[in-house]
Design a protein around this motif. Sequence first.
Motif, mmCIF file in Angstrom:
data_model
loop_
_atom_site.group_PDB
_atom_site.id
_atom_site.type_symbol
_atom_site.label_atom_id
_atom_site.label_comp_id
_atom_site.label_asym_id
_atom_site.label_seq_id
_atom_site.Cartn_x
_atom_site.Cartn_y
_atom_site.Cartn_z
ATOM 1 N N CYS A 64 40.192 35.881 39.163
ATOM 2 C CA CYS A 64 41.328 37.650 38.622
ATOM 3 C C CYS A 64 42.332 37.395 37.882
ATOM 4 O O CYS A 64 42.658 36.147 37.833
ATOM 5 N N GLY A 65 42.905 38.343 37.474
ATOM 6 C CA GLY A 65 43.318 38.265 36.553
ATOM 7 C C GLY A 65 45.012 38.109 37.198
ATOM 8 O O GLY A 65 44.775 39.059 38.302
ATOM 9 N N ASP A 66 46.412 38.840 37.301
ATOM 10 C CA ASP A 66 46.846 38.641 37.352
ATOM 11 C C ASP A 66 47.462 40.168 37.682
ATOM 12 O O ASP A 66 48.056 40.388 38.020
ATOM 13 N N GLY A 67 46.690 40.772 36.740
ATOM 14 C CA GLY A 67 46.551 42.466 36.444
ATOM 15 C C GLY A 67 45.651 43.194 37.698
ATOM 16 O O GLY A 67 46.611 43.783 38.027
ATOM 17 N N GLY A 68 44.944 42.404 37.437
ATOM 18 C CA GLY A 68 44.578 43.425 38.673
ATOM 19 C C GLY A 68 44.288 42.635 39.935
ATOM 20 O O GLY A 68 44.635 43.559 40.365
ATOM 21 N N PHE A 69 45.073 41.726 39.435
ATOM 22 C CA PHE A 69 45.018 41.180 41.153
ATOM 23 C C PHE A 69 46.446 41.722 41.781
ATOM 24 O O PHE A 69 46.471 41.796 42.791
ATOM 25 N N GLN A 70 47.293 42.523 41.352
ATOM 26 C CA GLN A 70 48.548 43.358 41.555
ATOM 27 C C GLN A 70 48.213 44.738 41.902
ATOM 28 O O GLN A 70 48.477 45.570 42.091
ATOM 29 N N MET A 71 46.467 44.849 41.209
ATOM 30 C CA MET A 71 45.966 46.228 41.829
ATOM 31 C C MET A 71 45.506 46.151 43.061
ATOM 32 O O MET A 71 45.323 47.364 43.978
ATOM 33 N N ALA A 72 45.456 44.440 43.590
ATOM 34 C CA ALA A 72 44.643 44.985 44.266
ATOM 35 C C ALA A 72 45.638 43.673 45.493
ATOM 36 O O ALA A 72 45.020 43.812 46.802
ATOM 37 N N GLU A 122 46.452 33.445 36.079
ATOM 38 C CA GLU A 122 48.137 33.667 35.876
ATOM 39 C C GLU A 122 48.407 33.963 34.093
ATOM 40 O O GLU A 122 48.702 32.597 34.178
ATOM 41 N N ASN A 123 47.960 34.819 33.234
ATOM 42 C CA ASN A 123 48.796 35.005 32.079
ATOM 43 C C ASN A 123 49.683 35.088 31.546
ATOM 44 O O ASN A 123 50.256 35.781 30.419
ATOM 45 N N HIS A 124 49.845 36.175 32.880
ATOM 46 C CA HIS A 124 51.408 37.352 32.405
ATOM 47 C C HIS A 124 51.110 38.671 31.986
ATOM 48 O O HIS A 124 52.339 39.256 31.055
ATOM 49 N N VAL A 125 49.491 38.791 31.629
ATOM 50 C CA VAL A 125 49.753 40.259 29.683
ATOM 51 C C VAL A 125 48.432 40.577 31.096
ATOM 52 O O VAL A 125 47.654 39.855 31.405
ATOM 53 N N LEU A 126 48.358 41.520 30.460
ATOM 54 C CA LEU A 126 46.768 42.119 30.348
ATOM 55 C C LEU A 126 45.618 41.687 29.728
ATOM 56 O O LEU A 126 45.988 42.130 28.549
ATOM 57 N N GLY A 127 45.279 40.015 29.981
ATOM 58 C CA GLY A 127 44.519 39.914 28.767
ATOM 59 C C GLY A 127 43.911 40.489 28.025
ATOM 60 O O GLY A 127 44.029 40.261 26.928
ATOM 61 N N LEU A 128 42.610 41.662 27.994
ATOM 62 C CA LEU A 128 41.672 41.787 27.598
ATOM 63 C C LEU A 128 41.778 42.339 26.636
ATOM 64 O O LEU A 128 42.051 42.122 25.442
ATOM 65 N N LEU A 139 31.367 50.369 35.806
ATOM 66 C CA LEU A 139 32.209 50.996 35.961
ATOM 67 C C LEU A 139 33.841 50.039 35.419
ATOM 68 O O LEU A 139 35.119 50.672 34.899
ATOM 69 N N GLY A 140 33.929 48.382 35.455
ATOM 70 C CA GLY A 140 34.811 47.855 35.251
ATOM 71 C C GLY A 140 35.720 48.112 35.743
ATOM 72 O O GLY A 140 36.776 48.417 35.096
ATOM 73 N N THR A 141 36.075 48.358 37.160
ATOM 74 C CA THR A 141 37.648 48.600 37.503
ATOM 75 C C THR A 141 38.256 47.100 38.128
ATOM 76 O O THR A 141 38.289 46.642 39.009
ATOM 77 N N MET A 142 39.283 47.309 37.683
ATOM 78 C CA MET A 142 40.477 46.505 38.230
ATOM 79 C C MET A 142 40.648 46.457 39.797
ATOM 80 O O MET A 142 40.659 48.040 40.073
ATOM 81 N N GLN A 146 39.357 39.101 30.762
ATOM 82 C CA GLN A 146 39.508 38.258 30.822
ATOM 83 C C GLN A 146 38.700 36.393 31.273
ATOM 84 O O GLN A 146 38.085 36.205 30.950
ATOM 85 N N ASN A 147 39.034 36.768 32.566
ATOM 86 C CA ASN A 147 38.692 36.092 33.350
ATOM 87 C C ASN A 147 37.383 36.449 33.646
ATOM 88 O O ASN A 147 36.371 35.678 34.674
ATOM 89 N N GLN A 148 37.036 37.705 33.466
ATOM 90 C CA GLN A 148 35.643 38.365 34.089
ATOM 91 C C GLN A 148 34.981 37.278 33.117
ATOM 92 O O GLN A 148 33.375 37.071 33.209
HETATM 93 C C1 LIG Z 1 41.489 50.218 36.835
HETATM 94 C C2 LIG Z 1 41.691 49.566 35.411
HETATM 95 N N1 LIG Z 1 42.669 50.092 34.567
HETATM 96 C C3 LIG Z 1 42.593 49.956 33.030
HETATM 97 C C4 LIG Z 1 41.277 49.445 33.028
HETATM 98 C C5 LIG Z 1 41.264 49.175 31.581
HETATM 99 N N2 LIG Z 1 41.409 47.120 31.949
HETATM 100 C C6 LIG Z 1 40.190 46.082 31.230
HETATM 101 S S1 LIG Z 1 40.660 45.199 30.770
HETATM 102 C C7 LIG Z 1 42.265 44.931 31.182
HETATM 103 C C8 LIG Z 1 42.926 44.097 31.538
HETATM 104 C C9 LIG Z 1 43.094 42.364 32.813
HETATM 105 O O1 LIG Z 1 44.156 41.859 32.796
HETATM 106 P P1 LIG Z 1 43.916 41.437 34.245
HETATM 107 O O2 LIG Z 1 43.953 41.455 35.131
HETATM 108 O O3 LIG Z 1 45.608 40.362 33.980
HETATM 109 O O4 LIG Z 1 42.835 40.227 33.419
HETATM 110 P P2 LIG Z 1 42.644 39.632 32.099
HETATM 111 O O5 LIG Z 1 41.956 39.872 30.644
HETATM 112 O O6 LIG Z 1 43.670 38.303 31.949
HETATM 113 O O7 LIG Z 1 42.299 38.204 32.212
HETATM 114 C C10 LIG Z 1 42.560 46.163 31.145
HETATM 115 C C11 LIG Z 1 43.943 47.386 31.488
HETATM 116 C C12 LIG Z 1 40.234 48.857 33.870
HETATM 117 N N3 LIG Z 1 38.957 48.030 33.372
HETATM 118 N N4 LIG Z 1 40.577 48.712 35.096
#
Ligand SMILES: Cc1ncc(C[n+]2csc(CCOP(=O)(O)OP(=O)(O)O)c2C)c(N)n1
Lengths: 161, 539
Positions: free
Chosen positions: B434-442, B462-468, B408-411, B386-388
């Motif tokens: 970035c989102g809180d999911g992607g941030f925790q990957m990096a 920070e939305n506490h979910v994998l938003g998209l 590739l859309g790599t988080m 979503q952040n993107q």
């Molecule tokens: C490495 C990787 N794993 C899974 C996905 C699938 N995916 C696309 S968007 C998304 C959610 C991202 O969550 P977050 O980083 O919190 O960002 P938000 O959407 O909340 O802004 C996921 C899991 C991906 N794009 N890349």
Amino acid sequence: MKKIISVLVENQAGVLNRITGLFSRRAFNIESLAVGVTDDKNMSRITIIVDSGNNVVEQVEKQLNKLVDVIKVRTIEENHMIGRELILIKVSANTRTRQDILNVCQIMGGKIDDVSPTSMTLELSDTTEKVDLFEELLRPFSILEVARTGLVALQKGHGAI
Amino acid sequence: MVKGAQALIESLRREGVTHVFGYAGATICEAADALAASDIGYTLVRTEQNAGHMASGYARMSGKVGVCMVTSGPGATNLITGIATAYMDSIPMVAITGQVESHLLGRDIFQEVDITGAVAPFIKHSYLVKDAREIPRIVKEAFHIASTGRQGPVLIDIPSDIQKKEIDPIYPETVDLRGYKPSYKGNVVQIRRVADAIEEAKRPVICAGGGIFSAGARDELRALAESAGIPVVTTMMGLGVLATDHPLNMGMIGSFGNICANKALAKSDLLILAGARVANRAILSPTEIGRRMRTIHLDVDPAEIGKNVSTNIPVVGDIRCILRQIMEHGPHVDSQDWIDALQEKRKGELAAELPRLKAGVHPGKVMKSLGLQMDEDACVCVDVGQNQIWACRYLPLHGGRFLTTGGLGTMGYALPAAIGAKVACPDCQTIVVCGDGGFQMAFNELATLVSQGSDVKIVLLENHVLGLVNEIQKKSYSGPFGVNLDGSPDFELLARAYGIAFGRVEDDDHIDEAVERMFAHEGPYILCCSVDADTTTGD
Ligand SMILES: Cc1ncc(C[n+]2csc(CCOP(=O)(O)OP(=O)(O)O)c2C)c(N)n1
């Protein structure tokens, strides 16, 4: 419609892998594929037969061209090529059936490569359709083993790739 | 006599390499030794994938080839996602991997993997070095292949004994590859047809993609659009080609794009694709396009032409060169009505007021505030999700760069890419979204950031979910599953653990001052924005 794609490549480790990998990744269907070195030791020729529409063949050609090890790619239509396939086929044979098998072989223009008391091994090199027919005619005698090469082909006339 | 590894580093130096991103390991020690003795800079990453992303950010900002270097086995496999990401985004990169001793290859010994085999489907080219004397030639070729034609990653896998081997290196000046001859100039007949087609068009539109940046053709694209009077839409990779408020910029196309841009595309009678791949997320109905309008496709990669959408006039070559060639014909369209109509829509879309949400900030407002306060030439690295989408839609761009992974859309891409970008352009303001999911990957790379002393501003939604995914699952599936980021850390404490400054904003009224505080701070900063988990990209 069948097309022959003739590909000249650097004779290097991993090249065949790159090419077959490309076909599977892009979901291009290969009917047959044959590889051999050319008169130039540094180059190999890969002959690929595909049965696909023009768009697919164009993409195959373009993707092959993108490989650094690919030197040249040419596509030829089915009616502009001479294509041959080799079959080796082993069938059960005894004193009663041997003559009948021989007849089939002679009619089709095949050759006998090996005979044992209970089997015969035949060979035919022809178009894919004739090879199919050959196999069909021999089926009643009980086929023990078959090996086919897949099609290799060259362009008709003086032209060379 | 020098060692193979020394020849490797000398070859890199000759290619103008000044920085390498890498991670240590047994089979790359010899090369590390030689690197240490050179004047090439080095960044130790925290996981190999990010060495790839950093090299990507570096390449995109410097216009040079990004270089990463890791050990064999797990080091190499960790790098795979970095390579695949660079491939899909056509980023010039040379990846160097150590390999087990050459006479042991194929025996599955400790830390052996067939890395050239593993990356074959998503790499431009790769080498497994069998003879140390070939190192200078291979490096020369690798840089040539990575940086010319359609750019992309190239891998050089070097067994440790080859790195040790003593040789008398011969450094070639030129490359001779009979199977690799990318076109540069566009075919003159085709160029003329393009110019004629533009003259005949009533409602032309240029669709600019990432290829414009790869070719360094931003100025040429603007010049053509302005001189010929053609509105421009972009793909995600093409964002920033024109400033957001440029009168001819109609926005981003695609499923997450601007309404105006998609309208422009749907209504046009001539579509000029410039360095754009027209992938599925950008153009939803390629067959429709082929039917409704004439299409011109300018691309350096002939395989892209006709792959996804049928083309009336293809031109293969370097986009910058092609655009210049087209301009020599001075084509012009009398398109004022068309432009006026689009501009009205565009202005309406840009001026639309964003609503106040039931909780948290509206991320779009954060983007707008960022855009207003950031430097003209800032580099914004945007993650995935979503952040993107919010950044693409609402962040006003001026003259800087928008780095995201469209292919590739790599988080987890944004943070390491920003670190790489900062190495390339230390004086350029660099921002991560970035989102809180992607941030925790990096976020392990915060250590790299601190060690580099890089002043990177991180805007964390920070939305506490994998938003998209949460949004998609709610809309089209039986409901959210496996998207709750329970157990996430307190990001303020995390920032403190790394010695990084931190700010938080929880409502729309305080966005501007929070952003201002972030930019006023010297050094890295995390601005954590509270976003309600229910907020969708449609809000
Ligand atoms: C490495 C990787 N794993 C899974 C996905 C699938 N995916 C696309 S968007 C998304 C959610 C991202 O969550 P977050 O980083 O919190 O960002 P938000 O959407 O909340 O802004 C996921 C899991 C991906 N794009 N890349």
